[in-house]
Design a protein around this motif. Structure first.
Motif, short mmCIF file in Angstrom:
data_model
loop_
_atom_site.label_atom_id
_atom_site.label_comp_id
_atom_site.label_asym_id
_atom_site.label_seq_id
_atom_site.Cartn_x
_atom_site.Cartn_y
_atom_site.Cartn_z
N ILE A 138 1.55 -8.10 4.07
CA ILE A 138 1.96 -6.72 3.81
C ILE A 138 2.84 -6.18 4.93
O ILE A 138 3.68 -5.30 4.70
CB ILE A 138 0.76 -5.79 3.59
CG1 ILE A 138 -0.13 -5.72 4.84
CG2 ILE A 138 -0.05 -6.21 2.38
CD1 ILE A 138 -1.24 -4.69 4.73
N ILE A 155 9.47 -3.28 -6.06
CA ILE A 155 8.78 -3.91 -4.92
C ILE A 155 7.64 -3.03 -4.43
O ILE A 155 6.54 -3.50 -4.13
CB ILE A 155 9.79 -4.18 -3.78
CG1 ILE A 155 10.76 -5.29 -4.19
CG2 ILE A 155 9.06 -4.57 -2.50
CD1 ILE A 155 11.87 -5.51 -3.20
N MET A 156 7.88 -1.70 -4.39
CA MET A 156 6.92 -0.81 -3.76
C MET A 156 5.77 -0.41 -4.66
O MET A 156 4.75 0.06 -4.19
CB MET A 156 7.64 0.46 -3.29
CG MET A 156 8.58 0.23 -2.12
SD MET A 156 7.75 -0.54 -0.71
CE MET A 156 6.50 0.67 -0.37
N SER A 161 10.93 -3.94 2.86
CA SER A 161 11.16 -2.79 1.99
C SER A 161 11.43 -1.51 2.78
O SER A 161 11.57 -0.44 2.19
CB SER A 161 9.95 -2.56 1.09
OG SER A 161 8.79 -2.32 1.86
N ALA A 205 -1.90 -3.50 -2.42
CA ALA A 205 -2.00 -4.59 -1.45
C ALA A 205 -2.58 -4.10 -0.12
O ALA A 205 -3.39 -4.78 0.52
CB ALA A 205 -0.62 -5.22 -1.23
N VAL A 206 -2.17 -2.91 0.29
CA VAL A 206 -2.71 -2.33 1.52
C VAL A 206 -4.21 -2.06 1.36
O VAL A 206 -5.01 -2.34 2.27
CB VAL A 206 -1.96 -1.04 1.89
CG1 VAL A 206 -2.62 -0.34 3.07
CG2 VAL A 206 -0.51 -1.34 2.21
N ARG A 225 -1.74 8.55 2.92
CA ARG A 225 -1.86 7.15 3.33
C ARG A 225 -3.03 6.94 4.28
O ARG A 225 -3.68 5.90 4.25
CB ARG A 225 -0.56 6.69 3.97
CG ARG A 225 0.59 6.57 2.98
CD ARG A 225 1.77 5.84 3.59
NE ARG A 225 2.77 5.55 2.58
CZ ARG A 225 3.84 4.80 2.79
NH1 ARG A 225 4.04 4.27 3.99
NH2 ARG A 225 4.71 4.57 1.83
N TRP A 240 6.19 -7.53 4.08
CA TRP A 240 6.58 -6.78 2.88
C TRP A 240 7.07 -5.38 3.25
O TRP A 240 8.11 -4.91 2.78
CB TRP A 240 5.37 -6.69 1.95
CG TRP A 240 5.65 -6.24 0.55
CD1 TRP A 240 6.80 -5.70 0.06
CD2 TRP A 240 4.73 -6.27 -0.54
NE1 TRP A 240 6.66 -5.40 -1.27
CE2 TRP A 240 5.41 -5.73 -1.66
CE3 TRP A 240 3.40 -6.69 -0.68
CZ2 TRP A 240 4.79 -5.61 -2.91
CZ3 TRP A 240 2.81 -6.57 -1.92
CH2 TRP A 240 3.49 -6.04 -3.02
N GLY A 241 6.34 -4.71 4.12
CA GLY A 241 6.71 -3.37 4.53
C GLY A 241 8.01 -3.34 5.32
O GLY A 241 8.82 -2.41 5.17
N TYR A 270 2.50 -1.98 -3.72
CA TYR A 270 2.27 -2.05 -2.27
C TYR A 270 1.01 -1.31 -1.84
O TYR A 270 0.23 -1.86 -1.04
CB TYR A 270 3.50 -1.50 -1.54
CG TYR A 270 3.52 -1.83 -0.07
CD1 TYR A 270 3.46 -3.15 0.37
CD2 TYR A 270 3.61 -0.83 0.90
CE1 TYR A 270 3.49 -3.47 1.71
CE2 TYR A 270 3.64 -1.13 2.24
CZ TYR A 270 3.58 -2.45 2.64
OH TYR A 270 3.58 -2.76 3.98
N ASP A 299 9.54 0.27 4.56
CA ASP A 299 8.49 1.27 4.34
C ASP A 299 7.74 1.59 5.63
O ASP A 299 7.01 2.56 5.68
CB ASP A 299 7.51 0.77 3.28
CG ASP A 299 6.51 1.83 2.87
OD1 ASP A 299 6.94 2.84 2.28
OD2 ASP A 299 5.31 1.66 3.15
N TYR A 347 2.65 2.49 9.17
CA TYR A 347 2.46 2.69 7.73
C TYR A 347 2.02 4.11 7.40
O TYR A 347 2.47 4.71 6.42
CB TYR A 347 1.43 1.70 7.19
CG TYR A 347 1.03 1.94 5.76
CD1 TYR A 347 1.86 1.60 4.70
CD2 TYR A 347 -0.20 2.53 5.45
CE1 TYR A 347 1.51 1.84 3.39
CE2 TYR A 347 -0.58 2.77 4.13
CZ TYR A 347 0.29 2.42 3.11
OH TYR A 347 -0.07 2.65 1.81
#
Length: 409
Positions: free
Chosen positions: A57, A25-26, A64, A32-33, A129, A60-61, A29, A66, A123
């Motif tokens: 997202i 899944i990750m 997951s 996508a971000v 990041r 999604w985050g 990611y 995240d 995030y």
């Protein structure tokens, strides 16, 4: 893996599968971000592409695990103030004077922008990041600047890319002021990255800064020039560097020479020149709509005293007839004095967190806390002459500053 996993216990098999699915899944990611924030400068069409990607997202985050929501909320000065602002904002819906439902569109836009700020604060768990979001943002600004050049020379003629009647660039934004203000933080982040980059990357950084500066010139936004002057001064004062000053001033000079030479050779009028054949004065003179803008500001003050809870999201245009053209008056008019106070507390808490982080040198990756504060200060000064509450760039910068506070904590 299938042969070896059968020798594990049932509990270990479940942990193995869960770990495998999490990695599956990750893995896409970050991409996508990156795409989401590369599209953040586009505000053409409803709903905006960036908002659609952002919701995807964010979900999604959360699924997951995240996103560090607890850490974001732990910055109590920001989270409580923003929560209180939203309470007053939603409360103003009860006082709205609009009967056609436009206030709901403004509300949806505002909530999506606040979601963007919350997502960034949750995030960004490390400097890598933070740098990913910065690269995505600068990439989006670079692409839009290239589109501005192509539309100004007549290559891109589709409706979303066309400049205004006086030649001001606004690709995929619908407003040259929004477009130019979006470019300013990207320009600052590039300048700071140049000052910190290795020798092999200097040329690429300089070309990037120059192309973004070309986009700024083609937009011919006076507010953006004030924005850049304030933000650039703060950045150079906070991080004094001859290399930073060289790229900031050098890229601006090269950009102006390129634009003016191009339009001179083509025989076209420069963007933002309202009088045919006039000397390019960069729109420093006052126009009739500037006087109208100042009158609406004065008209909003007594209205705020009569309606301390506001009249509803997006209602300032109906109330003043021209929009308040001021962030403080816009919030107070539409959402009330309480919403304005809460928003100012949230902004102050974010700036304070960035300043503490900058003084202690906690974050080494670009964009630094100093660059974020500089960009936010420039935009807030710009917001004294135009309504920016619903601009995505405002909430992106607030989110980045909030993220720096989370990293520091």
């Amino acid at each position: 893996a299938s042969s070896s996993i059968t020798t594990l216990s049932i509990a270990d098999q479940r942990r193995y599968v869960n770990h495998f699915m999490l990695r599956l899944i990750m893995s896409p990611y970050p991409t996508a971000v990156f795409v989401t924030f590369a599209l953040s400068g586009i505000s053409w069409g409803r709903p905006d592409p960036a908002h659609v990607f952002l919701i995807a997202i964010a979900v999604w985050g959360i699924l997951s695990r995240d996103l560090l929501l607890e850490q974001a909320v732990s910055i109590t000065g920001v989270s409580r103030a923003l929560g209180l602002f939203l309470v007053f904002y939603l409360l103003s819906l009860a006082f709205t004077g609009w009967t056609e439902g436009q206030h709901l569109l403004f509300t949806a836009n505002l909530l999506a922008n606040v979601l963007m700020a919350c997502f960034l604060a949750s995030y960004v768990t490390g400097g890598d990041r933070l740098a990913l979001v910065e690269r995505a943002y600068v990439t989006g600004a670079l692409v839009l600047s290239a589109a501005a050049v192509l539309s100004s020379v007549g290559v891109l003629q589709a409706q979303p890319f066309r400049p205004t009647l006086d030649g001001r660039a606004m690709p995929l934004t619908g407003d040259p002021n929004v477009f130019a203000s979006f470019l300013v933080p990207a320009f600052l982040f590039t300048v700071e990255g140049y000052a910190q980059s290795a020798a092999g990357h200097e040329r690429a950084r300089f070309v990037t800064a120059t192309l973004i500066a070309v986009g700024l010139r083609l937009a011919a936004s006076r507010g953006a020039w004030v924005n850049l002057a304030v933000a650039g001064t703060i950045l150079l004062a906070a991080r004094p560097s001859a290399r930073a000053a060289k790229i900031l001033l050098g890229s601006l000079l090269v950009a102006f020479l390129v634009v003016h030479t191009l339009f001179l050779l083509r025989g076209n009028e420069l963007p933002g020149r309202f009088v045919q054949g006039s000397v390019p004065a960069f729109r420093v003179q006052l126009y009739q709509y500037d006087h109208d803008r100042f009158r609406t500001m004065a008209r909003a003050l007594p209205f705020i005293l009569r309606h301390p809870f506001g009249t509803g999201p997006g209602d300032a245009i109906r109330v003043t007839g021209h929009g308040t053209h001021n962030l403080l008056l816009q919030v107070a008019t539409e959402n009330g004095v309480g919403a304005l106070a809460a928003l100012l507390v949230a902004i102050g808490a974010i700036i304070r967190a960035c300043l503490v982080c900058w003084r202690r040198g906690v974050i080494g990756a670009a964009p630094s806390a100093a660059a974020i504060v500089a960009a936010l200060a420039g935009l807030l000064v710009n917001g004294m002459f135009i309504d920016i509450l619903y601009w995505r760039i405002l909430w992106m910068l607030l989110g980045l500053g909030w993220a720096v506070g989370v990293l520091h904590s």
